[in-house]
Design a protein around this motif. Structure first.
Motif, PDB file in Angstrom:
ATOM      1  N   HIS A 130       5.278   3.504   2.665  1.00  0.00           N
ATOM      2  CA  HIS A 130       5.600   2.202   1.891  1.00  0.00           C
ATOM      3  C   HIS A 130       5.345   1.311   2.756  1.00  0.00           C
ATOM      4  O   HIS A 130       6.123   0.060   2.693  1.00  0.00           O
ATOM      5  CB  HIS A 130       6.878   2.541   1.012  1.00  0.00           C
TER       6      HIS A 130
ATOM      7  N   HIS B 183       7.547  -3.499   3.704  1.00  0.00           N
ATOM      8  CA  HIS B 183       7.434  -3.654   2.530  1.00  0.00           C
ATOM      9  C   HIS B 183       6.455  -5.038   1.924  1.00  0.00           C
ATOM     10  O   HIS B 183       7.145  -5.852   1.325  1.00  0.00           O
ATOM     11  CB  HIS B 183       8.936  -3.959   1.544  1.00  0.00           C
TER      12      HIS B 183
ATOM     13  N   ASP C 263      10.709   5.190  -4.440  1.00  0.00           N
ATOM     14  CA  ASP C 263      10.469   4.134  -3.643  1.00  0.00           C
ATOM     15  C   ASP C 263      11.384   3.550  -2.735  1.00  0.00           C
ATOM     16  O   ASP C 263      12.462   3.243  -3.328  1.00  0.00           O
ATOM     17  CB  ASP C 263       9.547   2.969  -4.627  1.00  0.00           C
ATOM     18  N   ASP C 264      11.217   3.099  -1.680  1.00  0.00           N
ATOM     19  CA  ASP C 264      11.972   2.223  -0.687  1.00  0.00           C
ATOM     20  C   ASP C 264      12.713   2.909   0.151  1.00  0.00           C
ATOM     21  O   ASP C 264      12.980   2.610   1.457  1.00  0.00           O
ATOM     22  CB  ASP C 264      12.711   1.254  -1.609  1.00  0.00           C
TER      23      ASP C 264
HETATM   24 ZN   LIG Z   1       9.091  -0.696  -2.909  1.00  0.00          ZN
END
Ligand SMILES: [Zn+2]
Length: 341
Positions: A240, A244, A101-102
């Motif tokens: 994603h 965010h 993630d990210d």
């Molecule tokens: Zn995240």
């Protein structure tokens, strides 16, 4: 004594889960465990010092995970599993898909070499507007701000900290000392009650009052690193969102829609490959978000820890989160894979 007993019980439970958990099960319906990683950082790396423990795995532990998975499971990319399922093709009994993630730069530095060497596919969920910038997520900004205040401006420490925390209760009492990692996690969990925008505004305000400007090298991947990984054939990009943003009911629908659609467009333009998987920031989703994601993607992942079957809603896929303190040895890792602990 109590601590030893607790340790023994924990270890015993881990052994049971490692040997009899969901990952050992061979049902008639094919199953998929999607693993969720964030950062891969050596313990002594500066970036690891101010990070929450729940966000990291060391390169050594990550390598051990990948080797063990290769021996015991079929590893498949998330998009491939979904594609085969949608086409009605036969799927292996128990598959594992790796996700990050990210879009952290350390994924390129420490995870990609391992994945390439072992020929393991993975999906990296990118926050499209932050890729290639020095922007930071607010938990990292907050940790750095607290560290900076404690070291440089202890005299002015208390006032802004108290302003900050108004309405946010934690067991951490402000003083000249830094919160430890556990307290930091608690503060972050409490602050999640605020909107992302509000948190960034508050951090900006404190920086302004104290005249602190924190300059950091980019923490996130850039498009060039991402392209190189995609060209290897082992890495695919997922979305994603653009910033965010947590897609919960407090977020206006037009913002949710833009975050869902624009991020896909941006990533596809930069990487010239289709983006078919979506990841809800912080695992939050409104009915509206699910509806829109369903229209624009083939699947979406949450943070609910469990295995998936072909009957699991493809827009609410479960994932098993991994971090160092719960997966540093084989038994603990297998216990985590059980979906029980
Ligand atoms: Zn995240």
């Amino acid at each position: 004594m109590l601590k030893i007993l607790k340790q023994l019980t924990k270890r015993g439970l881990q052994h049971i889960a490692a040997n009899f958990g969901r990952h050992q099960h061979t049902g008639s319906d094919p199953e998929l465990a999607i693993l969720m990683y964030h950062r891969i950082l050596p313990k002594q790396d500066n970036r690891a010092q101010l990070e929450e423990p729940g966000m990291m795995v060391t390169p050594e532990t990550f390598t051990m995970h990948m080797q063990l998975l290769k021996q015991q499971f079929t590893i498949i990319s998330l998009s491939q599993w979904i594609k085969q399922k949608n086409n009605g093709e036969k799927l292996p009994a128990r598959c594992i898909a790796i996700t990050f993630d990210d879009g952290w730069a350390d994924n390129y530095e420490f995870a990609f070499p391992v994945l390439k060497k072992l020929a393991i596919p993975a999906t990296i969920f990118l926050v499209s507007d932050m890729i290639g910038t020095t922007q930071q997520f607010w938990p990292e900004r907050l940790a750095q701000l607290l560290a900076s205040i404690a070291t440089n401006r202890p005299d002015k420490w208390q006032l802004p900290a108290l302003q900050w925390i108004t309405g946010v209760k934690t067991s951490y009492t402000f003083s000249h000392r830094l919160p430890d990692q556990e307290q930091l996690s608690e503060i972050i969990a409490q602050i999640k009650k605020l909107t992302d925008e509000d948190v960034h505004t508050r951090i900006n305000e404190i920086e302004e009052i104290l005249q602190i400007k924190i300059e950091t090298p980019p923490d996130l991947l850039n498009w060039q690193q991402m392209s190189e990984m995609c060209e290897s054939g082992f890495i695919e990009a997922g979305s994603h969102t653009c910033h965010h943003i947590r897609l919960n009911n407090t977020q206006p629908e037009n913002i949710q829609l833009a975050e869902i659609i624009q991020s896909k467009k941006q990533i596809e333009q930069h990487l010239a490959q289709p983006v078919t998987a979506f990841c809800y920031p912080n695992g939050n989703f409104s009915d509206y978000a699910i509806q829109q994601v369903t229209q624009h993607y083939d699947c979406a992942v949450t943070t609910k820890a469990d295995w998936n079957t072909t009957k699991t809603n493809p827009y609410l896929l479960n994932r098993i989160g991994l971090h160092e303190d719960i997966s540093a040895d084989k038994t603990a890792f297998l216990a985590r894979l059980s979906g029980w602990l």
